[in-house]
Design a protein around this motif. Sequence first.
Motif, PDB file in Angstrom:
ATOM      1  N   SER A   1       0.827  -1.210   0.000  1.00 28.97           N
ATOM      2  CA  SER A   1       0.000   0.000   0.000  1.00 28.97           C
ATOM      3  C   SER A   1       0.858   1.256   0.000  1.00 28.97           C
ATOM      4  O   SER A   1       0.583   2.219  -0.721  1.00 28.97           O
TER       5      SER A   1
ATOM      6  N   ALA B   1       3.968   1.476  -1.099  1.00 25.54           N
ATOM      7  CA  ALA B   1       4.624   1.573  -2.404  1.00 25.54           C
ATOM      8  C   ALA B   1       3.667   2.125  -3.459  1.00 25.54           C
ATOM      9  O   ALA B   1       4.042   2.988  -4.269  1.00 25.54           O
ATOM     10  N   ALA B   2       2.427   1.627  -3.457  1.00 26.51           N
ATOM     11  CA  ALA B   2       1.442   2.128  -4.413  1.00 26.51           C
ATOM     12  C   ALA B   2       1.150   3.603  -4.166  1.00 26.51           C
ATOM     13  O   ALA B   2       0.991   4.379  -5.123  1.00 26.51           O
TER      14      ALA B   2
ATOM     15  N   MET C   1       3.230   5.815  -2.877  1.00 22.72           N
ATOM     16  CA  MET C   1       4.378   6.600  -3.326  1.00 22.72           C
ATOM     17  C   MET C   1       4.421   6.695  -4.844  1.00 22.72           C
ATOM     18  O   MET C   1       4.737   7.754  -5.407  1.00 22.72           O
ATOM     19  N   VAL C   2       4.096   5.598  -5.542  1.00 19.01           N
ATOM     20  CA  VAL C   2       4.059   5.634  -7.006  1.00 19.01           C
ATOM     21  C   VAL C   2       2.988   6.615  -7.486  1.00 19.01           C
ATOM     22  O   VAL C   2       3.205   7.383  -8.433  1.00 19.01           O
ATOM     23  N   ALA C   3       1.850   6.605  -6.824  1.00 19.09           N
ATOM     24  CA  ALA C   3       0.785   7.533  -7.198  1.00 19.09           C
ATOM     25  C   ALA C   3       1.219   8.986  -6.997  1.00 19.09           C
ATOM     26  O   ALA C   3       0.929   9.857  -7.831  1.00 19.09           O
TER      27      ALA C   3
ATOM     28  N   VAL D   1       4.338  10.097  -7.082  1.00 26.48           N
ATOM     29  CA  VAL D   1       5.340  10.425  -8.112  1.00 26.48           C
ATOM     30  C   VAL D   1       4.668  10.705  -9.446  1.00 26.48           C
ATOM     31  O   VAL D   1       5.017  11.655 -10.154  1.00 26.48           O
ATOM     32  N   LEU D   2       3.684   9.877  -9.823  1.00 25.02           N
ATOM     33  CA  LEU D   2       2.987  10.095 -11.095  1.00 25.02           C
ATOM     34  C   LEU D   2       2.203  11.405 -11.083  1.00 25.02           C
ATOM     35  O   LEU D   2       2.153  12.111 -12.093  1.00 25.02           O
TER      36      LEU D   2
ATOM     37  N   ARG E   1       4.788  14.354 -11.312  1.00 30.37           N
ATOM     38  CA  ARG E   1       5.879  14.145 -12.252  1.00 30.37           C
ATOM     39  C   ARG E   1       6.315  15.449 -12.914  1.00 30.37           C
ATOM     40  O   ARG E   1       7.507  15.744 -13.029  1.00 30.37           O
TER      41      ARG E   1
END
Length: 272
Positions: A64, A66-67, A69-71, A73-74, A77
């Motif tokens: 959760s 990691a997801a 953090m990816v969200a 970053v996206l 961006r």
Amino acid sequence: MATCLMLVIAFGVRHAIVLLVIKKNAIPTNRRYKVNLFKNIANLLILVSVVAFWAAELQNLAFSIAAFMVAIVLATREFIQCFLGYMYAVSARPFRVGDWVQLNNMSGEVVELDWAKVTLLEIDEYSSDYTGRHLYIPNSQIVTKSVVNLNFLKRYALHSFMVTLEPTANPYEVLPQLIERARVYCEPFKDVAERYKSYIERQLDTEFIEIEPVVEIVTNQYAKFQISVTLFCPSELKHELQQSMTADIMQFWFAKAENQSPLLESTDSLFD
């Protein structure tokens, strides 16, 4: 609740074993050493047991995070790219405030640079005059697009233009007069142009253009004469000089055409 119950039992068992060790060891030194060693081992086992008990939940939590953090970053961006572009502009210094630059086919003078954008005062590429419009360009384009520094053209420019004429006269008969007129127009700033040319050559570490005006005769696909003029002149004077040279070309050309037939008598006259 299961974790709390397990911890209560584990610490209770640990405390009971510690009491047993204390009773069976009369020597204080040995007793303290064994108690301390046992407590460390017991605490490590309790920690490993708790982590193992919560392994599945911790794995889901890690996924959760990691997801998430990816969200993030996206979603951010563009802002990250703008910040990286700002760091690149500050470190590599492809331009500074006050320089003329071309970014993504847009030209202007840099008036402000912050972490998000570059602010340009737009310059017309043809006339080199300010248009009065401000351009706000994201810093991400500094990294992903080409950056052209036009600062050397801020004071002096290599200005070229062409005048198309009907083939009613021999253009080589007026060519010496046009070259002389171009030299007369460039004479007032010749010394400054020579120094500026030397300065550019030192900056670029290469040979630059010649400052002498160039006048050439060419033809186009319609069999028309074209007089090409190239001047190394101050940027603010290039259009004024173009108008003056165009007026001289017209004057010399039509004066010559009045004394000749509409068609050239012979192509051999070009080589007389």
